[in-house]
Motif scaffolding. Sequence first.
Motif, PDB file in Angstrom:
ATOM      1  N   GLY A 616       0.785  -1.226   0.000  1.00 23.22           N
ATOM      2  CA  GLY A 616       0.000   0.000   0.000  1.00 23.22           C
ATOM      3  C   GLY A 616       0.813   1.270   0.000  1.00 23.22           C
ATOM      4  N   THR A 617       2.133   1.154  -0.200  1.00 24.51           N
ATOM      5  CA  THR A 617       2.971   2.359  -0.227  1.00 24.51           C
ATOM      6  C   THR A 617       3.796   2.371  -1.498  1.00 24.51           C
ATOM      7  OG1 THR A 617       4.963   1.436   0.805  1.00 24.51           O
ATOM      8  CG2 THR A 617       3.182   2.145   2.277  1.00 24.51           C
ATOM      9  N   SER A 618       4.322   3.539  -1.819  1.00 23.63           N
ATOM     10  CA  SER A 618       5.254   3.655  -2.949  1.00 23.63           C
ATOM     11  C   SER A 618       6.664   3.881  -2.441  1.00 23.63           C
ATOM     12  CB  SER A 618       4.822   4.814  -3.858  1.00 23.63           C
ATOM     13  OG  SER A 618       4.776   6.033  -3.105  1.00 23.63           O
ATOM     14  N   GLY A 619       6.888   3.442  -1.225  1.00 15.45           N
ATOM     15  CA  GLY A 619       8.184   3.658  -0.585  1.00 15.45           C
ATOM     16  C   GLY A 619       9.254   2.731  -1.121  1.00 15.45           C
ATOM     17  N   PRO A 620      10.346   2.623  -0.386  1.00 15.94           N
ATOM     18  CA  PRO A 620      11.495   1.841  -0.849  1.00 15.94           C
ATOM     19  C   PRO A 620      11.151   0.354  -0.956  1.00 15.94           C
ATOM     20  CG  PRO A 620      11.783   2.483   1.438  1.00 15.94           C
ATOM     21  CD  PRO A 620      10.592   3.241   0.932  1.00 15.94           C
ATOM     22  N   ALA A 621      11.926  -0.333  -1.768  1.00 17.13           N
ATOM     23  CA  ALA A 621      11.777  -1.776  -1.963  1.00 17.13           C
ATOM     24  C   ALA A 621      13.169  -2.400  -2.009  1.00 17.13           C
ATOM     25  CB  ALA A 621      11.020  -2.078  -3.247  1.00 17.13           C
ATOM     26  N   VAL A 622      13.202  -3.700  -1.864  1.00 19.75           N
ATOM     27  CA  VAL A 622      14.474  -4.413  -1.938  1.00 19.75           C
ATOM     28  C   VAL A 622      14.236  -5.724  -2.686  1.00 19.75           C
ATOM     29  CG1 VAL A 622      14.124  -5.534   0.320  1.00 19.75           C
ATOM     30  CG2 VAL A 622      16.431  -5.293  -0.597  1.00 19.75           C
ATOM     31  N   THR A 623      15.137  -6.044  -3.599  1.00 22.57           N
ATOM     32  CA  THR A 623      14.997  -7.287  -4.354  1.00 22.57           C
ATOM     33  C   THR A 623      15.535  -8.448  -3.537  1.00 22.57           C
ATOM     34  OG1 THR A 623      17.163  -7.155  -5.411  1.00 22.57           O
ATOM     35  CG2 THR A 623      15.329  -6.007  -6.505  1.00 22.57           C
TER      36      THR A 623
END
Length: 813
Positions: A616-623
């Motif tokens: 529900g956020t457009s914040g950071p991500a990590v693969t």
Amino acid sequence: MITLGGPRPEESRAMTQTAERSGGPRPGRFVGQSVRRREDAALLTGRATWTDNIALPAALHMALVRSPLAHARIRGIGAEAARALPGVVAVLTGEDLADDFAIGLPCGWPVTEDIKIPEHLPLARGEVNHVGEAVAVVVATDAATARDALELVEVDYDELPAVVDVEAALQEGAPLVHEQLGTNHCYTWPLAVGDVDAAFARADVVVEGRYLQQRVLASPMEPRAVVVDPDPVGGGFTVYTSTQVPHFVRDLLAMICGVSDSKIRVVAPDVGGGFGSKLNIYAEEALALALARRLGRPVKWTETRSEHHVATTHGRGQVQRIAVAATREGRILGMRVNLLADMGAYLQLLTPGIAVFGAFTYCGLYDFGAYSFECQGVFTNLTPTDAYRGAGRSEAAYAHERIMDDLARELGMDPAEVRRRNLHPPFHEPRTAPSGVMYDSGDYDACMSKALELVGYAELRAEQRRRREAGEQVQIGIGIGNFTESGGLSPSKVAAGVRLQSGGWEAATVRMTTSGKVEVVTGTSPHGQGHETAWAQITADALGVHPDDVEVRHSDTAIAPFGRDTYGSRSLPVGGVAVHLAAGKVADKARRIAAHLLEASEDDLDFTGGRFSVAGTSGPAVTIQEVALAASLAADLPEGMEPNLTADHHFDPPNFTWPFGTHICVAEVDTETGRTRIVRYVAVDDCGPLVNPAIVEGQLHGGIAQGIAQALYEQARYDAAGNPTTATLADYTVPAASDLPAFELDQTITPSPTNPMGVKGIGESGAIGSSPAVVNAVIDAVAHLGVTHLDMPVTPQQVWRALSVAGHTARTA
């Protein structure tokens, strides 16, 4: 220990809940897709490595002197001329090697407490008991010299009477295969469920059948081969062998040769087919190890095709007597099965258990109240029998489908209708079969209905009536082969039924490397099934990577020290599930690390396309690749977590899986020549959710081809003295692709509650449903002319003779 028992209902519900939590059997990005098999490029372009391709420096070559007689005493062996041949290093007899073996070749499935197990030595001593039994070994600097030297070894035999027929072997005064046993009877194994006598007493009709399961040969494209390389430094041995079961070979060679299993590494390179014949430990493997140890040099042996016909185990070999008690409406009340199973001269690894294993599936898809089974194992002076594709279950399906057609004829009913009146109702949790075991799940009527619709059953029956009324030369028959099989050879837990000394668990290790690639180590050992492709699909979906980034390693006991190998349709429902669960552990650990790196709760993370992000956020991500690097560096991990993304899993299911299906063959029979032509072949199978539909299709194609081959072409024949009369492929008829029809395949999908993927296995199904469908079709085409029984292989000559005996005038051309 494997047992044909079944999970308690609460165990099955727990498995189902686990499947639902893990996403269940729903197709993923790659699972359920016909991803192209990665194995095929090397196989099709000659870049595969077969055991015979392995050429080690200073290797010696082994050849075996084999008995030309089925039964004889060995009075002496003269090897002086052979030893004098330039290039010959040694010629050794059983007596010469008596101290090189701690035990003989073991039987791994003693089905009763009082079973008779004759000593089975790698080289015969004193007596031979079948044509092809090895009596001496020649070792030379090259294979041609070793074979030439065989001709110079002189063996003085005192021929003894032989017995080649199981029924004759049990008669009073029959020649004894092993005189020291005092009998040709190996064991009797009984099973009884319900009041069978009462069921037969109240029946309106009783139908009995006597059916033969002829001996057949596996005939893999690659014969057996073995190379043993001794390690002069560590004192160990690397064994390269064309086998289905490298872990079994390691463990059993250690026992036979008295070597620590830690000193034996077994590698199965590319293996060109097995079909059960390579589910074994053979004399040649033990001899190669013993000779490499004795001589301190690599030793190599490659089987010739003629050797394969007499020295590699045969399949089938049974006389089946089956009876059903039924009402006038076609409802089965009870079933009796009595088998005579041909052991051959010795008990190989699984020989006595093959027929017993089928005990639980003679009831097929049908629901009735009383069942009895008795199997007698019988010794003959023939090559030992053992596993062959569909082992035990194929024989069972053949018998119950033949008797269903016989029952239909007796009642004047349609064969399909008789079957449908007796099917189990749909079930999605374990249900008790008449034999007492627990089937996992099934919707048999849906499967059968789909097959009948696909083949156009009503229209075919109308065409059959038209041809019969017109008296046409070419008649048409429709044969049905319904079946279920105990696949996923599995549970180690003892519950009830027959126990197999193997352990049913399977091992897998999944690890993500620092670079973000994935390595899978599996205890299964493929020989054509496509594990590298399918296991990569399973892993890729679990970890959000591409299958091309997954390397699958197998068939080497140094790389995969734990495993129970490949046979019995077990690879996917046991080995593939172990991979699925190990990959799930890796994904779970990655999620915890990702939550730590993103400073979020694990429960708030989405994992899509290999990326963790906060829902529900457009914040950071990590693969997941970034997580793998962080896990390797270990500089910023959750408190108490060990470095690296790696996990092991040993999966030990609570029950077998039970794939099922309906196969329908439409055959034309020329009533003047006896020639049969298959014009349609429809198969609807249910193996649960499909991982790779193209692999499923390929497995079915191969299995159906083998079943058709047994039905119409193949038989390992012997004369009355035990001499093989089909000792080469010039005499033993293996059909070509041009002899087979196109196959029309479809599926129903009934997930199994015994594993979190819901999968069941498909490797043997084609060979189980096909032979009864084909033979029933041929008989159905000529039954109105008085021919209601034919034994396999149903050759044109046999059909012509049967029609002639029945009074039908036929051409002799």
